[in-house]
Design a protein around this motif. Structure first.
Motif, short mmCIF file in Angstrom:
data_model
loop_
_atom_site.label_atom_id
_atom_site.label_comp_id
_atom_site.label_asym_id
_atom_site.label_seq_id
_atom_site.Cartn_x
_atom_site.Cartn_y
_atom_site.Cartn_z
N ALA A 123 0.86 -1.18 0.00
CA ALA A 123 0.00 0.00 0.00
C ALA A 123 0.90 1.24 0.00
O ALA A 123 1.99 1.21 0.56
N PRO A 124 0.47 2.32 -0.64
CA PRO A 124 1.30 3.53 -0.69
C PRO A 124 1.58 4.08 0.72
O PRO A 124 0.72 4.02 1.60
N ALA A 174 6.41 0.96 -4.74
CA ALA A 174 7.72 0.67 -4.14
C ALA A 174 8.32 1.92 -3.50
O ALA A 174 7.99 3.06 -3.88
N LEU A 175 9.17 1.68 -2.52
CA LEU A 175 9.96 2.74 -1.90
C LEU A 175 11.39 2.61 -2.41
O LEU A 175 12.03 1.57 -2.23
N PHE A 176 11.87 3.67 -3.07
CA PHE A 176 13.23 3.65 -3.62
C PHE A 176 14.16 4.42 -2.68
O PHE A 176 13.86 5.55 -2.28
N LEU A 198 15.43 -0.03 8.41
CA LEU A 198 14.45 0.85 7.76
C LEU A 198 13.06 0.23 7.79
O LEU A 198 12.07 0.91 8.11
N MET A 199 12.97 -1.06 7.49
CA MET A 199 11.66 -1.72 7.50
C MET A 199 11.09 -1.76 8.91
O MET A 199 9.88 -1.65 9.11
N LEU A 204 7.30 -1.95 8.02
CA LEU A 204 6.97 -2.56 6.73
C LEU A 204 7.10 -4.08 6.85
O LEU A 204 8.12 -4.59 7.32
N ASP A 205 6.08 -4.77 6.41
CA ASP A 205 6.08 -6.24 6.43
C ASP A 205 6.36 -6.74 5.02
O ASP A 205 5.44 -7.01 4.24
N VAL A 206 7.65 -6.83 4.67
CA VAL A 206 8.07 -7.20 3.32
C VAL A 206 9.10 -8.31 3.41
O VAL A 206 10.02 -8.26 4.23
N GLU A 207 8.93 -9.33 2.59
CA GLU A 207 9.92 -10.41 2.53
C GLU A 207 11.22 -9.87 1.97
O GLU A 207 11.22 -9.13 0.99
#
Length: 221
Positions: A123-124, A174-176, A198-199, A204-207
Motif C-alpha cells: 500500500a502507498p 515501491a519505496l526507492f 528501515l523496514m 513494513l512487512d516485506v519479505e
C-alpha cells in the motif's frame, strides 16, 4: 609490470554467481585470451588481480571494479574487447584503463559505495521522502545486529554514523532508497542492515527476497 582497472556491470540472473565464482570466471577468460597476468611469489603463486569490493550474492552492480597486473603492456581497448567477447550474458565490460601511480590496491583505497534499494509496497506510504528521511535519520541511534567476522556472534552496532547520505522516493508500488554507505577495510556498512532497520522503523512487512539492491558506484581515494 603493468596495472589496469576494468570497469564492468553485473546485471540480470548473473547476479546469482558468487564472488569466488566470478573471480574464477575472469581468471579463465584471461587465460583463454592469452593475456599474461603477473603472479605473486612464494609456494602458491596466484594472479595479481582483485575486485575493489566483493558484491553480495543477488546484488546488481553498475560500475564494478577489477584491478589486475600483466607482465606485458596491452592496449586498454584490446583488453576490454577481447575479454568482453568471452563474457556470459549479464556481464558487460564498460571500460579498461591503466591504473594511477598509487601502489595501494583499490580494495585498500575504497571508502564508500552508493546503492539503490527498491522495497515493494503493498500500500502507498502516507509520507513524503523528506518525512521518511526525518523519521529514519532523526533517530539518535540506528541499532542493528551485525555478525562478527571471527566469532560469528551477533553484536549490536549503531549504523547511523556509517550512513553518509540517504534519500527516499516513495512511489505507489515501491519505496526507492539511494544510500551512500561506508565501504572498505576501515569502516564497512552492508545495505542489509539499512534494509532491516528501515523496514522496522517504517513498520513494513516485506519479505527480504522481494527487495532488490543495486550498487551504482564504488568511491575510492
Amino acid at each position: 609490470m603493468f596495472r589496469y582497472i576494468l570497469t564492468f556491470s553485473k546485471m540480470g540472473t548473473i547476479c546469482y554467481i558468487s564472488h569466488l565464482d566470478l573471480m574464477k570466471l575472469f581468471k579463465r577468460c584471461f587465460k583463454r585470451a592469452g593475456i599474461k597476468l603477473s603472479y605473486s611469489q612464494g609456494f602458491h603463486p596466484h594472479p595479481k588481480m582483485g575486485f575493489a569490493q566483493a558484491l553480495s550474492l543477488g546484488y546488481w552492480g553498475m560500475n564494478e571494479l577489477l584491478e589486475f597486473e600483466t607482465d606485458e603492456e596491452y592496449a586498454e581497448e584490446f583488453l576490454r574487447q577481447t575479454l568482453q567477447d568471452m563474457m556470459p550474458e549479464g556481464l558487460s565490460l564498460i571500460s579498461c584503463r591503466k591504473a594511477g601511480a598509487s601502489k595501494k590496491t583499490l580494495a585498500a583505497r575504497t571508502e564508500a559505495a552508493e546503492y539503490i534499494i527498491a522495497i515493494p509496497l503493498t500500500a502507498p506510504l502516507d509520507m513524503t521522502g523528506q518525512e521518511i528521511k526525518a523519521r529514519y535519520m532523526g533517530q539518535e541511534k540506528i541499532i542493528a545486529w551485525k555478525k562478527q567476522k571471527k566469532k560469528k556472534d551477533l553484536t549490536e552496532v549503531d549504523i547511523r554514523p556509517m550512513i553518509r547520505e540517504i534519500d527516499f522516493v516513495p512511489e505507489t508500488e515501491a519505496l526507492f532508497v539511494t544510500a551512500l554507505l561506508d565501504a572498505g577495510s576501515a569502516s564497512n556498512l552492508s545495505p542489509e542492515l539499512v534494509i532491516s532497520t528501515l523496514m522496522e522503523c517504517l513498520d513494513l512487512d516485506v519479505e527480504r527476497s522481494a527487495v532488490s539492491v543495486m550498487r551504482r558506484e564504488i568511491i575510492y581515494k
